[in-house]
Write a protein that holds these residues in place. Structure first.
Motif, PDB file in Angstrom:
ATOM      1  N   LYS A 202      19.901  41.665  41.184  1.00 15.04           N
ATOM      2  CA  LYS A 202      21.293  41.626  40.768  1.00 15.04           C
ATOM      3  C   LYS A 202      21.837  43.018  40.503  1.00 15.04           C
ATOM      4  O   LYS A 202      23.031  43.272  40.686  1.00 15.04           O
ATOM      5  CB  LYS A 202      21.456  40.753  39.518  1.00 15.04           C
ATOM      6  CG  LYS A 202      21.483  39.261  39.802  1.00 15.04           C
ATOM      7  CD  LYS A 202      22.106  38.495  38.651  1.00 15.04           C
ATOM      8  CE  LYS A 202      22.349  37.041  39.055  1.00 15.04           C
ATOM      9  NZ  LYS A 202      23.070  36.297  38.002  1.00 15.04           N
ATOM     10  N   TRP A 249      26.086  46.135  41.229  1.00  6.96           N
ATOM     11  CA  TRP A 249      25.884  44.965  40.374  1.00  6.96           C
ATOM     12  C   TRP A 249      26.434  43.749  41.097  1.00  6.96           C
ATOM     13  O   TRP A 249      27.593  43.741  41.530  1.00  6.96           O
ATOM     14  CB  TRP A 249      26.583  45.180  39.030  1.00  6.96           C
ATOM     15  CG  TRP A 249      26.510  43.983  38.104  1.00  6.96           C
ATOM     16  CD1 TRP A 249      25.454  43.160  37.915  1.00  6.96           C
ATOM     17  CD2 TRP A 249      27.558  43.509  37.253  1.00  6.96           C
ATOM     18  NE1 TRP A 249      25.753  42.194  36.992  1.00  6.96           N
ATOM     19  CE2 TRP A 249      27.054  42.382  36.569  1.00  6.96           C
ATOM     20  CE3 TRP A 249      28.860  43.926  36.994  1.00  6.96           C
ATOM     21  CZ2 TRP A 249      27.816  41.669  35.658  1.00  6.96           C
ATOM     22  CZ3 TRP A 249      29.618  43.210  36.076  1.00  6.96           C
ATOM     23  CH2 TRP A 249      29.096  42.091  35.421  1.00  6.96           C
ATOM     24  N   LYS A 250      25.604  42.724  41.223  1.00  9.02           N
ATOM     25  CA  LYS A 250      25.995  41.481  41.893  1.00  9.02           C
ATOM     26  C   LYS A 250      25.917  40.336  40.891  1.00  9.02           C
ATOM     27  O   LYS A 250      24.927  39.596  40.843  1.00  9.02           O
ATOM     28  CB  LYS A 250      25.067  41.238  43.089  1.00  9.02           C
ATOM     29  CG  LYS A 250      25.241  42.257  44.211  1.00  9.02           C
ATOM     30  CD  LYS A 250      24.032  42.365  45.106  1.00  9.02           C
ATOM     31  CE  LYS A 250      23.005  43.291  44.482  1.00  9.02           C
ATOM     32  NZ  LYS A 250      21.886  43.646  45.376  1.00  9.02           N
ATOM     33  N   GLN A 253      27.140  35.216  43.344  1.00 10.02           N
ATOM     34  CA  GLN A 253      26.969  35.184  44.792  1.00 10.02           C
ATOM     35  C   GLN A 253      28.305  35.538  45.454  1.00 10.02           C
ATOM     36  O   GLN A 253      29.361  35.067  45.046  1.00 10.02           O
ATOM     37  CB  GLN A 253      26.499  33.796  45.228  1.00 10.02           C
ATOM     38  CG  GLN A 253      26.124  33.726  46.705  1.00 10.02           C
ATOM     39  CD  GLN A 253      25.600  32.349  47.087  1.00 10.02           C
ATOM     40  OE1 GLN A 253      25.710  31.403  46.304  1.00 10.02           O
ATOM     41  NE2 GLN A 253      25.034  32.235  48.259  1.00 10.02           N
ATOM     42  N   THR A 255      29.851  38.331  45.225  1.00 10.23           N
ATOM     43  CA  THR A 255      30.639  39.270  44.421  1.00 10.23           C
ATOM     44  C   THR A 255      29.763  40.468  44.071  1.00 10.23           C
ATOM     45  O   THR A 255      28.618  40.299  43.644  1.00 10.23           O
ATOM     46  CB  THR A 255      31.146  38.608  43.129  1.00 10.23           C
ATOM     47  OG1 THR A 255      32.043  37.547  43.461  1.00 10.23           O
ATOM     48  CG2 THR A 255      31.884  39.632  42.266  1.00 10.23           C
ATOM     49  N   SER A 256      30.316  41.662  44.238  1.00 10.53           N
ATOM     50  CA  SER A 256      29.557  42.862  43.887  1.00 10.53           C
ATOM     51  C   SER A 256      30.500  43.935  43.368  1.00 10.53           C
ATOM     52  O   SER A 256      31.666  44.016  43.765  1.00 10.53           O
ATOM     53  CB  SER A 256      28.790  43.394  45.102  1.00 10.53           C
ATOM     54  OG  SER A 256      29.673  43.882  46.100  1.00 10.53           O
ATOM     55  N   THR A 258      30.372  48.210  42.533  1.00  7.38           N
ATOM     56  CA  THR A 258      29.611  49.429  42.822  1.00  7.38           C
ATOM     57  C   THR A 258      30.266  50.612  42.121  1.00  7.38           C
ATOM     58  O   THR A 258      31.476  50.843  42.274  1.00  7.38           O
ATOM     59  CB  THR A 258      29.562  49.709  44.334  1.00  7.38           C
ATOM     60  OG1 THR A 258      28.962  48.605  45.014  1.00  7.38           O
ATOM     61  CG2 THR A 258      28.753  50.976  44.620  1.00  7.38           C
ATOM     62  N   SER A 365      34.758  40.570  46.552  1.00 12.82           N
ATOM     63  CA  SER A 365      34.406  39.233  46.093  1.00 12.82           C
ATOM     64  C   SER A 365      35.086  38.179  46.961  1.00 12.82           C
ATOM     65  O   SER A 365      36.252  38.332  47.342  1.00 12.82           O
ATOM     66  CB  SER A 365      34.822  39.039  44.629  1.00 12.82           C
ATOM     67  OG  SER A 365      34.577  37.705  44.220  1.00 12.82           O
ATOM     68  N   SER A 367      33.989  34.901  45.906  1.00 15.15           N
ATOM     69  CA  SER A 367      33.419  33.797  45.131  1.00 15.15           C
ATOM     70  C   SER A 367      34.460  32.740  44.793  1.00 15.15           C
ATOM     71  O   SER A 367      34.132  31.564  44.617  1.00 15.15           O
ATOM     72  CB  SER A 367      32.792  34.344  43.839  1.00 15.15           C
ATOM     73  OG  SER A 367      31.768  35.270  44.118  1.00 15.15           O
TER      74      SER A 367
END
Length: 844
Positions: A202, A249-250, A253, A255-256, A258, A365, A367
């Motif tokens: 994650k 950071w994730k 699911q 979505t991240s 940086t 993202s 999500s």
């Protein structure tokens, strides 16, 4: 040559490199491909790994005729042994466990003397880390001798003058310049590494380091060094060190987030000296010296460059003087009189350091159902410093024996930028998206170049010579352009962009999608002293629309077309576009599962028929127009593993045009480009008399300055494999330009605007036994330029009563493009080369 630029910029063609059709437009023949090798032998396990290695060992046999400079500019492959390629792979076998590495691969090619080579290494360990590193080396040689060439006619020379009171016919020839004054022979060494920790977790981390070193000699024209122009040798050594650290950071699911820190460090350590070929005379004590004015097309050096009061008996009157004496040894340099201006040494150094840190926060993202988001925020404060500017001249410039300039400069660049994109699937067939881009840059700076310290010979008869050995005296401060008093100069540049793209996309059917984008962009530029009346503010607002259609008439046929129309109410430069039209079309049709037909069309039109100030200049209307047009088709056929066929054709046309007034530089011995009005009188620029003269035609025009480069590229390639052991390929490529241009210089020729570059190839691969393949490859490279070209009309005078005649008229004195060879007044550039490459491919 040059195809259309998708970025909307006009691309000036470089016919020195053949250009294939766009990838979406047509398939091209392989670039001298090596036929594919049969399957590798079974891999052998070693210490729980499956290991496979290959090596291609061989070399080139090259035969070149014609211009070696052009061959090195275009190809630069030479005879000798080579490591043409090598690979190493190591993969963990199923069920085996390893502490450090699960998989490793390494590869490289071109080592041993090729101009381009690379090495790559990558390895990883499960969920723990991933590493990749690449090293590339690129040797770049360039000497297209027509570029920036002053076109010096033959027969120009500096007379020795009197010898022992008797006139002599001896003279120092002004050589024709047979290389480009911007020739370079540089190498780039590029290293890139990336390490990712916990790539599947994650929270993961990424570290990177890149280094780019650019170094090597080049030529650089210098102006007013001492009293003359000098051609300089620039020794370039510039490098960048780039460091990257990022945390990803994730939380969900799809979505991240940086956060990334980039730190770029740039070092410029170039310096300038006199190009070795510029030392064309010597002093009486043997010191090499440069007369300068290497680019003079008439009277390169005269008695006007001497202190006649200090020449003694070598000068009696304006027609009886001695500039040069014969060399003391055969083949040596002639001896210049010590009272005449020369440069014996010159050095300019300007080491610059730039530190550019940037913080970035990015996110993406999808999500949330029916909603996709992405964006970033970037902030930069960069500092650039020139701590020690140094310039030193040694020689004689009137009374000046040497001068030294020192100083420093600094600039800061502050930038905030952000991008935000949102896509909403409003309905099953309708999507709405918004893309907002913002950038704000502030760049304040200052320069402080001190007044040049000069040391002079005494201004008395007999002492103003380079051989004066007494004490020198301080002279007047020497200044350079941009800082004549040594007082710090402050400057400021800033610009702000805001761009909004609002898009609606509609799936009209299962086979058709329509998309429309409305674009608004505002661009503000400030430059000057930074505030108050000395600031210059330019604001450009642009509106336009982009319409796209993606159509699939059948499962085998795809089409995609875009129309883009933009209008700006201002422009930063007079040739900046106010109106832009861009048409693009791509299609692909599968005739059979093994046969594909593709095509593309690209047309970019840009215009600026107005003036930023709203006032028509005295030179007349600008009427700027440029376009880049391209059409290409390709056919690829591969019915089975035994043979295949590819053919492609591409046509492009790059055109740029503006109205200009120009100085034709005509003399009694050297024609200048000219034109006439409809009544047959010399075509005088409307503003010529506004600028003062009523007797000298200093400006001609207005006329249409243009360059047109219609280019055709064609290629055909065939592969044939009669059995599993023998594979062959053959093909032919040609790139031909039939262009033209406006000739403000009557001695100029079209050069590469009328040229052809062809390169047929043939290769063979024979599998002697599994894991051992013998390869042979033949390539031919041929480059040639077209027939006579140049200005159509010329004159030998700048008088308002000039007589304008065809440039090949026998009444003219001196060469013109119409009477010169196709190479112009420089070295021929045609070249032919045959290259055979032999190698053995091992797999083990």
């Amino acid at each position: 040559m040059s195809a259309g630029s998708a970025s909307g910029q006009t691309v000036v063609p470089n016919p020195l490199t053949p250009v294939a059709p766009p990838a979406a437009a047509a398939s091209t023949a392989p670039d001298s491909p090596s036929p594919a090798a049969p399957a590798a032998p079974e891999q052998a396990p070693g210490n729980g790994y499956a290991i496979h290695q290959t090596a291609d060992l061989g070399g080139h046999i090259a035969g070149v005729s014609g211009s070696g400079a052009m061959y090195d500019t275009l190809v630069n492959l030479h005879s000798g042994p080579r490591i043409l390629g090598q690979t190493f792979t190591m993969h963990a076998l199923p069920g085996s466990k390893h502490f450090l590495v699960d998989s490793l691969s390494a590869s490289g090619s071109g080592f041993g003397g090729d101009p381009i080579n690379f090495a790559r290494l990558s390895f990883f360990k499960g969920k723990l880390y991933e590493f990749s590193g690449t090293f590339r080396r690129d040797r770049q040689y360039f000497d297209y001798d027509l570029l920036a060439n002053p076109s010096i006619p033959s027969g120009i020379s500096t007379p020795y003058g009197m010898v022992a009171g008797v006139p002599t016919a001896a003279s120092l020839a002004q050589p024709q310049v047979n290389q480009s004054p911007v020739m370079f022979n540089t190498v780039r060494r590029m290293t890139d590494t990336t390490l990712t920790l916990l790539p599947l977790s994650k929270i993961s981390f990424r570290l990177g380091y890149s280094q780019n070193i650019f170094q090597g000699p080049s030529l650089s024209p210098g102006y007013l060094i001492g009293k003359s122009d000098l051609l300089l040798r620039e020794y370039q050594r510039n490098s960048t060190d780039d460091f990257t650290a990022a945390m990803i950071w994730k939380p969900l699911q799809l979505t991240s987030f940086t956060f990334e820190e980039q730190v770029d460090h740039y070092k410029a350590d170039s310096y300038f000296t006199i190009a070795p070929g510029q030392f064309n005379v010597q002093e009486a004590d043997g010191t090499p010296a440069a007369l300068g004015n290497w680019d003079a097309t008439a009277s390169p050096y005269s008695i006007a460059s001497c202190n006649t009061a200090s020449m003694g008996g070598a000068y009696t009157n304006a027609t009886n003087y001695t500039l040069l004496s014969a060399p003391q040894t055969a083949g040596g340099l002639p001896i210049i009189h010590p009272a005449c201006d020369v440069t014996t040494s010159y050095l300019r150094s300007q080491p610059t350091r730039v530190l550019l840190p940037t913080e970035m926060l990015r996110f993406q993202s999808s999500s949330i159902k029916k909603l996709a988001l992405n964006g970033d925020l970037r902030y930069t404060i960069a500092n650039s410093n020139l701590a020690n500017y140094y310039e030193n001249f040694q020689g004689l410039d009137g009374a000046i024996r040497n001068y030294t300039l020192t100083g420093n400069a600094s600039v800061q660049r502050r930038m905030v930028s952000s991008d935000l994109g949102i896509t909403w699937q409003a309905a099953k067939t309708i999507a709405l998206s918004e893309q907002l881009d913002f950038s704000n840059v502030h760049q304040p700076g200052s320069a402080n170049i001190t007044p040049g310290i000069t040391q002079n010979a005494p201004v008395t008869a007999g002492n103003e010579t380079i051989s004066y050995a007494g004490p020198l005296v301080a002279g007047a401060a020497y200044s350079i352009e941009g800082n004549p008093t040594g007082v710090p100069l402050y400057g400021y540049f800033g610009q702000k962009f805001l761009t909004n793209n609002a898009t609606v996309s509609w799936d009209a059917s299962s086979r058709a999608t329509l998309t429309f984008t409305y674009r608004y962009k505002t661009h503000s530029i400030v430059q000057g002293a930074g505030s108050g009346a000395s600031s210059l503010l330019v604001t450009v607002e642009e509106n336009g629309g982009i319409f796209n259609v993606a159509f699939r008439p059948t499962a085998k046929w795809k089409m995609n077309g875009t129309v883009e129309m933009l209008y700006a109410d201002n422009a930063l430069t007079p040739i900046g576009p106010r109106q832009t039209k861009h048409y693009r079309f791509h299609t692909l049709y599968r005739l059979r599962p093994w046969a594909t037909l593709s095509g593309a069309f690209n047309d970019l039109e840009r215009h600026n028929n107005t003036f930023n100030t709203g006032v028509t200049p005295i030179d007349g209307p600008l009427q700027h127009v440029d376009h880049t047009r391209n059409v290409g088709v390709g056919l690829s056929v591969a019915p089975n593993e035994h043979y295949g066929f590819e053919i492609s054709y591409d046509y492009s046309d790059v055109y740029i045009s503006s109205n200009i007034c120009y100085l034709n530089g005509a003399t009694t011995t050297l024609p200048g480009a000219a034109s006439t009005t409809s009544s047959g009188a010399p075509n005088i620029c409307p503003g010529v008399f506004v600028r003062g003269s009523t007797t000298v035609l200093s400006d001609w025009g207005p006329t249409k300055d243009f360059m047109d480069a219609p280019t055709q590229f064609a290629s055909v390639g065939i592969t044939y494999s009669p059995n599993k052991k023998v594979r062959t390929a053959a093909g032919y490529r040609i790139s031909a330009v039939s262009g033209n241009q406006f000739f403000a210089n009557a001695q100029q020729v079209n050069g590469s605007l009328q040229s052809a570059y062809q390169s047929p190839y043939l290769n063979l691969a024979w599998t002697v036994h599994p894991g051992l393949i013998w390869k042979a490859e033949y390539n031919y490279y041929g480059y040639g330029e077209g027939g006579p070209s140049g200005a159509p009309f010329c004159s030998n005078s700048t008088s308002v009563t000039s007589v304008v005649v065809p440039c090949n008229s026998p009444t003219l004195t001196g060469p013109t493009g119409l009477t010169e060879p196709s190479s112009g007044l420089s070295a021929p550039r045609n070249v032919h080369a045959n290259i055979v490459t032999l190698s053995m491919h091992y797999e083990f």
